[in-house]
Design a protein around this motif. Structure first.
Motif, mmCIF file in Angstrom:
data_model
loop_
_atom_site.group_PDB
_atom_site.id
_atom_site.type_symbol
_atom_site.label_atom_id
_atom_site.label_comp_id
_atom_site.label_asym_id
_atom_site.label_seq_id
_atom_site.Cartn_x
_atom_site.Cartn_y
_atom_site.Cartn_z
ATOM 1 N N PHE A 108 -11.419 11.478 66.257
ATOM 2 C CA PHE A 108 -11.157 10.235 66.981
ATOM 3 C C PHE A 108 -10.516 9.188 66.076
ATOM 4 N N ALA A 153 -15.852 8.041 64.886
ATOM 5 C CA ALA A 153 -17.021 8.468 65.669
ATOM 6 C C ALA A 153 -17.988 9.301 64.831
ATOM 7 N N PHE A 183 -21.519 10.099 63.014
ATOM 8 C CA PHE A 183 -22.889 9.752 63.386
ATOM 9 C C PHE A 183 -23.424 8.799 62.319
ATOM 10 N N HIS A 193 -26.216 7.405 61.729
ATOM 11 C CA HIS A 193 -27.549 7.544 61.153
ATOM 12 C C HIS A 193 -27.697 8.820 60.336
ATOM 13 N N PHE A 240 -23.521 19.136 61.495
ATOM 14 C CA PHE A 240 -24.004 18.972 62.880
ATOM 15 C C PHE A 240 -23.607 20.130 63.797
ATOM 16 N N VAL A 268 -26.445 22.653 65.734
ATOM 17 C CA VAL A 268 -26.741 22.637 67.174
ATOM 18 C C VAL A 268 -26.396 23.963 67.854
ATOM 19 N N GLU A 296 -19.531 8.659 69.896
ATOM 20 C CA GLU A 296 -20.349 9.554 69.079
ATOM 21 C C GLU A 296 -20.900 10.697 69.925
ATOM 22 N N LEU A 306 -19.479 11.936 72.650
ATOM 23 C CA LEU A 306 -18.376 12.854 72.946
ATOM 24 C C LEU A 306 -18.100 13.747 71.741
ATOM 25 N N ALA A 307 -18.196 13.152 70.551
ATOM 26 C CA ALA A 307 -17.981 13.939 69.336
ATOM 27 C C ALA A 307 -19.025 15.050 69.262
ATOM 28 N N ALA A 308 -20.291 14.677 69.542
ATOM 29 C CA ALA A 308 -21.373 15.665 69.477
ATOM 30 C C ALA A 308 -21.119 16.811 70.460
ATOM 31 N N ALA A 337 -22.747 20.575 70.992
ATOM 32 C CA ALA A 337 -24.106 20.171 71.346
ATOM 33 C C ALA A 337 -24.251 20.118 72.867
ATOM 34 N N GLN A 367 -29.373 17.994 73.446
ATOM 35 C CA GLN A 367 -29.250 17.893 71.983
ATOM 36 C C GLN A 367 -28.560 16.594 71.601
ATOM 37 N N ARG A 409 -30.401 13.967 69.270
ATOM 38 C CA ARG A 409 -29.921 13.904 67.889
ATOM 39 C C ARG A 409 -28.975 12.746 67.631
ATOM 40 N N VAL A 410 -28.312 12.247 68.688
ATOM 41 C CA VAL A 410 -27.315 11.192 68.459
ATOM 42 C C VAL A 410 -27.695 9.881 69.152
ATOM 43 N N PRO A 435 -31.636 8.422 67.962
ATOM 44 C CA PRO A 435 -31.783 7.938 66.587
ATOM 45 C C PRO A 435 -30.983 6.659 66.322
ATOM 46 N N ASN A 436 -29.878 6.486 67.028
ATOM 47 C CA ASN A 436 -29.058 5.302 66.821
ATOM 48 C C ASN A 436 -29.727 4.019 67.288
#
Lengths: 328, 273
Positions: free
Chosen positions: A80, A84, A86, A88, A97, A101, B169, B171-173, B178, B182, B186-187, B190-191
């Motif tokens: 992106f 984007a 993560f 945290h 990641f 998953v 984030e 969409l990335a996951a 994922a 998930q 996971r995303v 936690p944020n």
């Protein structure tokens, strides 16, 4: 062995974002989707990635129908504009990641994940930043991590949405070259969206030029730059001087790039009289801005020449000169 | 210039002084009064008041109610915040307004609403009466109204956070393979973990301290439906000031701990953004 996009259309309300997009390109290339904002390039990318549904049409890659799978089963790497990442998770966890998953059956062991992530960190030259959080990274570093994260899942296709759009000019130039080198090593079929024609011309193997939801031209950078299919492509790919046919209908509109004009001090039968306004010598080329002597209301004419050419034939500001196309 | 800065220094000092005296008068002094009254007969009397059987039963009820209401509202708050923040749908604005309703309605009205719904002569009263289940003037009623009045806290805390976060984030996951669940675990979660903690603290403070709504549905049965705030009122009305203030001091320390925790979670919050 190719990517095929067949008749993809998409409308948002009354707005036709994509109008029967159709192309077929060989795999392993770095493809640029180039066009002004709102031309539909990002929508097309999102449809291929599965983040958006096409109204109709087909997308296939290596004979597999991509649209038949949901986004998380397409195995397409996505990068992106604003990374984007993560926020945290550490750099290491970000890259890991996609492996963590995976369903248990396919999930690699801890050691394998760690090995893979370190390989990728080495590839993006950030081995010593594995434990940092994204907020401690520069924009260029973030984008490299985002790319490594996308590559970790061994994508069959890599999509990049304005990947360097948020970076400043210098980092951007570095990142372009780095992406090109990376592609030459990995050969993953990649499509990147950009509105920056220089970026597309410099980085891509193939450029798809889009405008208002349609494709204007597809070709190598050399083809689209030197043989533009139409006026839009010509003007979008770089600066261009437009001369309107004067009075008699036999002179149609003429479009010519700044480096294709020459400045002379003597008149010849096809030349145009112009007055030099500004001479800019700072930079790799000398640029001269002139005004058409017969039409003071027209746009300034841009001419570009090498420093050698300029030295042998200097132009003084405010002097009258004659312009004509170079013999190609 | 020097005159000016001098003048503004004096003005600053004035403003600071006024603000501090205001805080002292309206915040610190009342708390000191509570402590002074609570301990006026000595530490032993204070302890006896605290460890009184009825007080302990009231404390147990208050903690039980909070232990049920807070987790339920946590779950509900996360779900509703996620729905509102990440999706556009018809009625979204209405839902957003409805969530705030418990904050706008006076607590006593909230309590009355539940009496009208679940009281013997209420809409569902007969139904529950048939099965010999008592809701009003019993613990279930107290739990229900507490859930009602504390419903907005977690959701209101999370909606702005989740909206600001956007969907990139996530969409990335998903592009990384994922599943929806998930991605959420996971995303998304936690944020906003500090926001969640913040919401829990506020929700809990209100759940333990609620008086008005609980007073209506409780029935004040000592040792059975008496929560800690109600117990304090009873003691006060019986002119047992020392006991009332002793228990109040317990509340004050509980509130102070809560606020300290909240301060810590807010700090983390602002550090992250």
């Amino acid at each position: 062995m190719s990517i095929i996009v067949k008749n993809i259309s998409k409308t948002f309300g009354n707005f036709k974002a994509l109008d029967a997009i159709h192309f077929q390109l060989p795999a392993n290339n770095l493809i640029a989707l180039l066009g002004p904002s709102g031309c539909g390039k990002t929508t097309l990318l999102r449809i291929i990635a599965g983040l958006e549904q096409a109204d109709h049409g087909e997308v296939s890659f290596q004979n597999a129908d991509l649209l038949a799978f949901p986004a998380n089963k397409r195995q397409i790497g996505l990068v992106f504009q604003h990374y984007a990442l993560f926020k945290h998770m550490t750099v290491f966890d970000n890259i890991a990641f996609g492996l963590k998953v995976k369903p248990k059956k396919y999930r690699p062991s801890h050691q394998e994940i760690s090995k893979k992530v370190h390989e990728l960190l080495k590839l993006i030259k950030l081995e010593n930043l594995a434990d940092r959080y994204p907020r401690g990274l520069s924009g260029g570093q973030c984008q490299r991590v985002a790319l490594a994260r996308a590559l970790a899942i061994e994508p069959r296709l890599l999509l990049l949405d304005e990947p360097f759009g948020a970076l400043d000019a210098k980092v951007r130039a570095e990142m372009r070259r780095w992406l090109r080198n990376l592609h030459d090593t990995l050969k993953v079929t990649s499509i990147f969206v950009t509105h920056d024609q220089e970026e597309a011309l410099e980085v891509a193997d193939i450029i798809i030029i889009m405008n208002q939801g349609r494709i204007e031209q597809i070709g190598t950078p050399d083809e689209v730059f030197h043989h533009p299919a139409n006026e839009f492509v010509m003007s979008f790919l770089g600066e261009v001087n437009v001369f309107h046919g004067r009075r008699d209908e036999n002179h149609p509109k003429l479009m010519i790039r700044p480096h294709q004009l020459k400045i002379e001090h003597a008149k010849n039968k096809s030349s145009l009289q112009a007055r030099a306004i500004r001479v800019i010598t700072a930079g790799p080329f000398v640029r001269v801005e002139l005004l058409d002597e017969n039409d003071h209301n027209s746009k300034r004419i841009q001419v570009q020449m090498t420093h050698e050419q300029y030295r042998s034939n200097p132009v003084l500001p405010n002097s009258l000169v004659y312009l004509s196309p170079k013999d190609q | 210039m020097p005159m000016n800065t001098l003048a503004s220094k004096a003005a600053n000092a004035m403003i600071t002084l006024v603000a501090l005296s205001f805080i002292f008068l309206f915040l610190i002094l009342p708390i000191l009064v509570i402590l002074q009254q609570g301990f006026s007969e000595g530490v032993v009397a204070w302890w006896q008041n605290i460890s009184d059987e009825e007080t302990l039963l009231a404390l147990r009820l208050t903690l039980t109610v909070a232990a049920i209401a807070v987790p339920l509202n946590l779950l509900f708050g996360i779900m509703i915040a996620w729905t509102i923040a990440k999706f556009q749908f018809r009625g979204r604005e209405l839902l957003l307004t409805l969530i705030d309703l418990p904050l706008a309605i006076p607590p006593i009205i909230s309590g009355l609403m539940y009496v009208l719904l679940f009281g013997i002569y209420g809409w569902f009263g007969a139904f529950f009466n048939n099965y010999d289940v008592q809701i009003i003037y019993a613990v279930p009623g107290i739990i229900l109204v507490t859930i009602f009045v504390t419903l907005p806290y977690v959701a209101r805390e999370l909606i702005p956070l989740l909206s600001k976060q956007g969907t990139e984030e996530e969409l990335a996951a998903i592009s990384l393979g994922a599943s929806g669940l998930q991605t959420f675990w996971r995303v998304t979660l936690p944020n906003v973990k500090w926001g969640i903690l913040h919401g829990i603290i506020l929700c809990n403070a209100r759940a333990m301290g609620e008086f008005g709504a609980v007073a209506v549905v409780s029935g004040h049965i000592r040792g059975e439906t008496n929560t800690l705030p109600l117990h304090i009122e009873i003691l006060y009305n019986e002119y047992n000031f020392v006991a009332a203030f002793a228990i109040s001091s317990l509340f004050v320390s509980l509130a102070t701990i809560t606020l300290l925790l909240k301060g810590m979670s807010s700090e983390h919050h602002s550090k992250k953004h």
